[in-house]
Design an enzyme around this catalytic site. Sequence first.
Site, mmCIF file in Angstrom:
data_model
loop_
_atom_site.group_PDB
_atom_site.id
_atom_site.type_symbol
_atom_site.label_atom_id
_atom_site.label_comp_id
_atom_site.label_asym_id
_atom_site.label_seq_id
_atom_site.Cartn_x
_atom_site.Cartn_y
_atom_site.Cartn_z
ATOM 1 N N TRP A 64 47.845 36.642 46.061
ATOM 2 C CA TRP A 64 48.832 35.550 46.146
ATOM 3 C C TRP A 64 48.428 34.443 47.130
ATOM 4 C CZ3 TRP A 64 51.303 40.116 48.668
ATOM 5 C CH2 TRP A 64 51.522 41.140 47.757
ATOM 6 N N GLY A 65 47.138 34.341 47.431
ATOM 7 C CA GLY A 65 46.705 33.333 48.415
ATOM 8 C C GLY A 65 46.975 33.745 49.853
ATOM 9 N N ASP A 124 54.352 34.756 42.830
ATOM 10 C CA ASP A 124 54.656 35.041 41.419
ATOM 11 C C ASP A 124 55.366 33.873 40.737
ATOM 12 O OD1 ASP A 124 53.654 37.464 42.082
ATOM 13 O OD2 ASP A 124 55.372 38.629 41.391
ATOM 14 N N ASP A 166 46.226 44.170 43.028
ATOM 15 C CA ASP A 166 47.345 43.581 43.766
ATOM 16 C C ASP A 166 47.201 43.800 45.282
ATOM 17 O OD1 ASP A 166 49.776 42.202 43.913
ATOM 18 O OD2 ASP A 166 50.592 43.234 42.173
HETATM 19 C C1 GLA Z 1 53.064 41.509 42.152
HETATM 20 C C2 GLA Z 1 52.146 40.621 41.319
HETATM 21 C C3 GLA Z 1 52.741 40.444 39.931
HETATM 22 C C4 GLA Z 1 52.923 41.787 39.264
HETATM 23 C C5 GLA Z 1 53.779 42.698 40.150
HETATM 24 C C6 GLA Z 1 53.802 44.129 39.638
HETATM 25 O O1 GLA Z 1 54.287 40.890 42.406
HETATM 26 O O2 GLA Z 1 51.973 39.387 41.946
HETATM 27 O O3 GLA Z 1 51.912 39.617 39.145
HETATM 28 O O4 GLA Z 1 51.663 42.368 39.035
HETATM 29 O O5 GLA Z 1 53.293 42.740 41.490
HETATM 30 O O6 GLA Z 1 54.570 44.975 40.448
#
Ligand code: GLA
Length: 376
Positions: A161-162, A183, A126
């Site tokens: 997330w890009g 997300d 992440d």
């Molecule tokens: C981010 C990621 C999610 C998930 C959460 C966990 O938001 O994008 O997919 O893994 O963290 O905290």
Amino acid sequence: MVKNTPPMGWNTWNTFAKDINEELILQSADALIATGLKDAGYQYVVIDDCWALRERGKDGKLVPDPEKFPHGMKYVADELHRRGLKFGMYSCCGAMTCAEYPGSLNREYQDAKTFARWGVDFLKYDYCFKPAGLEGKTLYRRMGLALANCGRDILFSGCSWGADNTHEWIGTTGANAWRSTPDIFDTFDSVKDLIKRQYNILPYGGVGCFNDMDMLIVGMHGRGNVGLKGCTDDEYRLHFAAWCLLASPLMIGCDIRDMDETTRSVLMNRDLIAISQDARGNRPYITRFFDCDDLPIVVRALGNGDIALGLFNMTDGDANFWVPVDDLGVPEFSGKRLRGKELYTGREIASQNALLRDKVPPHACAVYRLHLVDAK
Ligand code: GLA
């Protein structure tokens, strides 16, 4: 590790978030097998955030929460491997994970070794709590190298997330997939938003590093961590077909211990999975938008010479699509036309007078596998 087709599996986050434990993981693994999902290709069981204690151990190592995972992670790995499944875990390139558990910043080599020792096969990585002055690409390259040297084949699944133009540098990090979106939530607006975000970045995905559109919400019906108002069955069908056609990883996010028959049939649509997993790995493309950008026409040329075609109607009204098959590489002078079937209904379809036509209801899709036949 390199995987030449989009990874498939199940991930804890969408439904369970912090409410995870060994029993849930092993029950879900058993459900993958009992429902036939494993045989359909869903292989990875991924524990997302919230599995660790809030503090590292005295030796600096990550410690699984003993209340959630009383036998530790090696035990979970062994149990999954014994069932013929693969084990995925989660960490973060910042000092903390998004849910504020310890992250791997400046511990990349130590953590990669720990994951290897536990028998991990997949790491979702992440992007929260990055320190000022250190770029994400530097931190991802570090973890990529740490994994490549940890002594075990671990698939690196980036989750930035890009952000920070990820598409420009992710291919340098060793990642096998990259989250190209924020997300997902269990609403049609979210699905539509994530699909539209792919329009300009499709050329950056594919074999080597797949565009990851986030975990599936199929079958959540508003339940669980990212469950909001839920979607209709047609909307879930559109969502799943788009993820297959656009070659995103297919990580199930619903509670697979408790799926209804429609959910199971969508997730197990073998014709769609075959498009997702087509070994030739050609990139999908949008050949045109029909009327507006809520009506994308998506195409993927398949290894055996067939063509996958998706008509996606993300508007609130009916759409009477027509597609010039010349767009798909079939000019009239070729003496060929396209014939095949719609993959949710089995309905036969063929092009006529160089056009393929179909009517698609609102928030629904039609997806075909087509092959060339003589025009006469
Ligand atoms: C981010 C990621 C999610 C998930 C959460 C966990 O938001 O994008 O997919 O893994 O963290 O905290």
